[in-house]
Design a protein around this motif. Structure first.
Motif, PDB file in Angstrom:
ATOM      1  N   TYR A  12     -24.799  23.075 -61.521  1.00 48.45           N
ATOM      2  CA  TYR A  12     -26.181  22.694 -61.831  1.00 48.45           C
ATOM      3  C   TYR A  12     -26.840  21.942 -60.681  1.00 48.45           C
ATOM      4  O   TYR A  12     -28.066  21.989 -60.540  1.00 48.45           O
ATOM      5  N   ASP A  13     -26.033  21.216 -59.864  1.00 44.55           N
ATOM      6  CA  ASP A  13     -26.603  20.459 -58.748  1.00 44.55           C
ATOM      7  C   ASP A  13     -27.754  19.555 -59.196  1.00 44.55           C
ATOM      8  O   ASP A  13     -28.799  19.466 -58.548  1.00 44.55           O
ATOM      9  N   ASN A  14     -27.562  18.867 -60.302  1.00 40.75           N
ATOM     10  CA  ASN A  14     -28.607  17.962 -60.782  1.00 40.75           C
ATOM     11  C   ASN A  14     -28.765  16.726 -59.906  1.00 40.75           C
ATOM     12  O   ASN A  14     -29.771  16.017 -60.010  1.00 40.75           O
ATOM     13  N   ALA A  15     -27.757  16.467 -59.082  1.00 40.33           N
ATOM     14  CA  ALA A  15     -27.836  15.355 -58.133  1.00 40.33           C
ATOM     15  C   ALA A  15     -27.383  15.851 -56.767  1.00 40.33           C
ATOM     16  O   ALA A  15     -26.575  16.788 -56.663  1.00 40.33           O
ATOM     17  N   HIS A  48     -14.796  15.451 -64.403  1.00 44.65           N
ATOM     18  CA  HIS A  48     -15.578  16.674 -64.567  1.00 44.65           C
ATOM     19  C   HIS A  48     -15.625  17.350 -63.199  1.00 44.65           C
ATOM     20  O   HIS A  48     -16.036  16.727 -62.218  1.00 44.65           O
ATOM     21  N   SER A  49     -15.232  18.615 -63.140  1.00 44.13           N
ATOM     22  CA  SER A  49     -15.319  19.353 -61.879  1.00 44.13           C
ATOM     23  C   SER A  49     -15.770  20.775 -62.185  1.00 44.13           C
ATOM     24  O   SER A  49     -15.089  21.506 -62.906  1.00 44.13           O
ATOM     25  N   ARG A  50     -16.926  21.133 -61.637  1.00 45.90           N
ATOM     26  CA  ARG A  50     -17.435  22.485 -61.853  1.00 45.90           C
ATOM     27  C   ARG A  50     -17.923  23.071 -60.535  1.00 45.90           C
ATOM     28  O   ARG A  50     -18.818  22.520 -59.887  1.00 45.90           O
ATOM     29  N   GLU A  51     -17.276  24.168 -60.154  1.00 47.56           N
ATOM     30  CA  GLU A  51     -17.572  24.865 -58.904  1.00 47.56           C
ATOM     31  C   GLU A  51     -17.523  23.908 -57.719  1.00 47.56           C
ATOM     32  O   GLU A  51     -18.324  24.017 -56.783  1.00 47.56           O
ATOM     33  N   ALA A  52     -16.588  22.978 -57.767  1.00 50.85           N
ATOM     34  CA  ALA A  52     -16.440  21.980 -56.702  1.00 50.85           C
ATOM     35  C   ALA A  52     -14.960  21.736 -56.419  1.00 50.85           C
ATOM     36  O   ALA A  52     -14.573  20.617 -56.069  1.00 50.85           O
TER      37      ALA A  52
END
Length: 269
Positions: free
Chosen positions: A111-114, A140-144
């Motif tokens: 999402y790259d919200n930050a 939490h780790s998503r696509e990172a």
């Protein structure tokens, strides 16, 4: 006529809900949710903090029943709201009696919200809080995956109590690293989704003594209740799916994940 949904199973052995968001539930009164949760033999519930706006609310919720616990931390979506004052609040309460972990913290590049640089800085700062307060971490780790591994490597020697990478949907590289380092992986209703074979592959890979059960409610409602708001009392469906995927007796999965939860969050019990 629609097919009748199967009743929620009730196990003889207790289970622990390691990740939910009680303050986000809206479909029914909280008291009703908690009563139904106890009714399916869930012994403990951990409700998770994610932003400066709900740090105090999670602490309040952790006091509503002896078996409800909480965390303190800032989700990567809200990393840009992190400040010295927020850090002071997390540090001040990280060792409260009913607070069992630092989290939910980490990286989210989906999402790259930050800003990603801010996410990484805030992730490091909160890992340091866990080191300083001897608390486990909810990640939490998503696509990172690569950056998550790189940052966790910086804390391998100082973070004595590991924790969990929750709602695990990452690749086998992060899974292998985390498991080798003694982390648990958290699995939820995603394991029941038709198109989640990649997640079930990780379930097969993970040793049963490094798996935790969670709902992440109100999100990710498991089959056969998809379409409804998720709630902690749907956790038995996750346990059943883990047993099916790993081809293990259900009793063994329930017993071992219960032990894993105590080891991770309640080491004195």
């Amino acid at each position: 006529m629609s097919k009748k949904r199967r009743e929620i199973p009730v196990f003889d052995q207790p289970i622990i809900e390691t990740h939910c968001h009680l303050d986000y539930l809206k479909d029914r009164p909280l008291e009703e949710t908690l009563e139904q949760t106890r009714g399916v033999n869930i012994e403990k519930v951990i409700t998770i903090a994610v932003s400066p706006d709900n740090l105090s609310r999670v602490r309040e919720l952790s006091q509503i029943a002896p078996w409800v616990y909480g965390t303190q931390g800032i989700h990567p979506h809200d990393a840009e709201t992190y400040s010295d004052n927020v850090e002071t609040e997390i540090r001040q309460h990280a060792r409260d009696e009913k607070i069992v972990a630092v989290g939910e913290i980490g990286l989210d590049y989906f999402y790259d919200n930050a800003d990603r640089n801010v996410q990484r800085e805030v992730f490091r700062r909160q890992l340091q809080i866990a080191c300083d307060t001897d608390r486990p971490v909810v990640i939490h780790s998503r696509e990172a995956d690569e950056d998550t591994i790189e940052i966790l490597q910086e804390f391998e020697d100082t973070l004595k109590r590991r924790g969990v990478i929750h709602s695990f949907t990452s690749g086998p590289g992060l899974a292998r690293y985390a498991l080798d380092q003694g982390w648990c992986l958290g699995f939820n209703g995603i394991t029941t989704f038709n198109k989640a074979e990649n997640v079930r592959d990780i379930v097969r890979m993970a040793p049963i003594d490094q798996i935790l059960l969670e709902t992440d409610s109100p999100f990710l409602t498991p089959v056969p209740y998809r379409g409804r708001e998720n709630a902690p009392f749907y956790l038995p469906f996750v346990a059943e799916k883990i047993a099916e995927v790993k081809e293990l007796p259900l009793d063994q999965v329930i017993s071992q994940t219960y032990t894993n939860s105590l080891r991770t969050f309640f080491p004195d019990e």
